[in-house]
Design an enzyme around this catalytic site. Sequence first.
Site, PDB file in Angstrom:
ATOM      1  CD  GLU A  26      -2.820   1.080   2.498  1.00 41.20           C
ATOM      2  OE1 GLU A  26      -2.836   0.046   3.198  1.00 41.20           O
ATOM      3  OE2 GLU A  26      -3.625   2.017   2.653  1.00 41.20           O
ATOM      4  CD  GLU A 172     -10.104  -2.535   6.172  1.00 43.48           C
ATOM      5  OE1 GLU A 172     -10.026  -1.422   6.720  1.00 43.48           O
ATOM      6  OE2 GLU A 172      -9.445  -3.527   6.545  1.00 43.48           O
ATOM      7  CD  GLU A 291      -6.017  -4.729   4.334  1.00 43.23           C
ATOM      8  OE1 GLU A 291      -5.892  -4.421   5.540  1.00 43.23           O
ATOM      9  OE2 GLU A 291      -6.441  -3.951   3.474  1.00 43.23           O
ATOM     10  CD  GLN A 352       0.213  -2.614   3.782  1.00 46.55           C
ATOM     11  OE1 GLN A 352       1.042  -2.036   3.106  1.00 46.55           O
ATOM     12  NE2 GLN A 352      -0.911  -2.019   4.184  1.00 46.55           N
TER      13      GLN A 352
HETATM   14  O1  AHR Z   1      -2.963  -2.836   6.209  1.00 45.14           O
HETATM   15  C1  AHR Z   1      -3.167  -1.659   6.935  1.00 45.14           C
HETATM   16  C2  AHR Z   1      -4.597  -1.136   6.827  1.00 45.14           C
HETATM   17  O2  AHR Z   1      -5.452  -2.024   7.500  1.00 45.14           O
HETATM   18  C3  AHR Z   1      -5.181  -1.055   5.442  1.00 45.14           C
HETATM   19  O3  AHR Z   1      -4.884   0.143   4.809  1.00 45.14           O
HETATM   20  C4  AHR Z   1      -6.653  -1.148   5.695  1.00 45.14           C
HETATM   21  O4  AHR Z   1      -7.343  -1.731   4.619  1.00 45.14           O
HETATM   22  C5  AHR Z   1      -6.774  -1.927   6.983  1.00 45.14           C
HETATM   23  O5  AHR Z   1      -7.587  -1.292   7.888  1.00 45.14           O
END
Ligand code: AHR
Length: 500
Positions: A26, A172, A291, A352
């Site tokens: 991200e 989300e 995620e 991530q």
């Molecule tokens: O991965 C960190 C954050 O966690 C992402 O931006 C979001 O989608 C989630 O709340």
Amino acid sequence: MRATVTAHKDYTISKIDPRLYGSFIEHLGRAVYTGIYEPGHPSADENGFREDVIELIKEIDVPVVRYPGGNFVSAYNWEDGIGPREDRPVRLDLAWHTSESNQIGIHEFADWADKANTEMMLAVNLGSRGLDEARAFLEYVNHPGGSYWSDLRKKNGRDEPWNVKLWCLGNEMDGPWQIGQKTADEYGRTAFEAAKAMRAFDKNIELVVCGSSSPNMATYPQWEYTVLDHTYDSVDYISLHMYFTNYEKDITNYLAKSAQLDAYIETIASVIKAIKTKKRSKKDVYISFDEWNVWYHSSEQDKAILEGQEGWPHAPALLEDIYDFADVLQVGCILNTFIRRSDVVKVGCLAQLVNVIAPIMTLEGGPAWRQTIFYPYMLASQYGRGTALNLAVQCEGYDTDFANSVPYLDVSGVLSQDGALTFFLVNRHESEAISLDLSLQGFEHGSVIMDKEMVGHALDAVNGPDAETVTLADGSGAAVADGKLTAKVAPLSYRMIRLR
Ligand code: AHR
């Protein structure tokens, strides 16, 4: 303590989609800038990509990377990241209160993905924008030429389309923190119309609709029911997200949390079935768990950064969790859960990949290193591809506030295409070893070809730029005889045993 496990060649769960071992980058913190991209770094290539980071990513063999967000995508204009770099605007990123230089956009990310030997999974902005942006982005990325957006891509230096298969319809959208949060009905309608437009362009792309941000959301699981009611026949996956914490430093409780993950998957699998029946549909929808990770170590640090922060910094050190040995065991249990539920979970993204709640860390101008959780993720990705076996497991368990009879032995088994058989094991017990007695039925008797374990570290042991001490070691004592694999699995250990 003893655990009796039976594996039978014909008793399988599902073929595992290799994308179960995907990840996520991200525009957040130092994931992109000084993570994957740092011009001037000694290991940077001619495009500014850090080759030391790429080498570590290749060790894992990451099949797919979700991009560009996350919360970031919900106010992102993808057009800001195309064209001559000197003309790209600096924008304020409302999700993380930072500045975005747009020096990396779709062209650069695609080049990077190519070099990292991974596929892209792209998200469109359904927060501040909508279907018009989605269809333009899709045309820019996937159309060969002869149209406004595809010709602009060519003009910007990329002749061939990237042919990205997997697309997320926002991120989300149930979360109050999200720019452009929607109710389930609002989002369901928006996603349905976006999917319709995107499929009108190409009916073969795969679409992921947003499920809940976590099972703790007040709208869960009604959210999934309503959203799928609007979109069932137009989408392929529903996304789920879950992050794990261990604030209490209670290892027994912590390691039982994968039971919550299992229940989460089970609930959504039931919602999918209910809607399928309601629609009298032939089609299946699966889960994209796009995620997941442990996320809590950096909470205080992030609070301090955000509270003390002046202005809108570019790439500050946000969400830089430093993982410990307890997290190795937790990630091992999570991956086992995904393998056991590979009948319904087809895509997974460890959130991530670099610097931001990530298995790989970097120092600006300095080295890149493997965090503790790098190892269970790497072993699962390398050796957990094939067919998941439906193991019968008998082992003593324990109760927690949220789950009963959580077995001390957590185990999954995978039969690879080449005939190798791999077992991933976590002993959740704090002090007792487990004598494993694993009956191999219907397999030609083999031998142990690889035995790796992580064991004997303090639960709070971590790796750093100077030392990777929490790493893989060779296991010993595992043997196959008379159709049985036997091994002693040490207390609080992660282990992978591979048989021919
Ligand atoms: O991965 C960190 C954050 O966690 C992402 O931006 C979001 O989608 C989630 O709340």
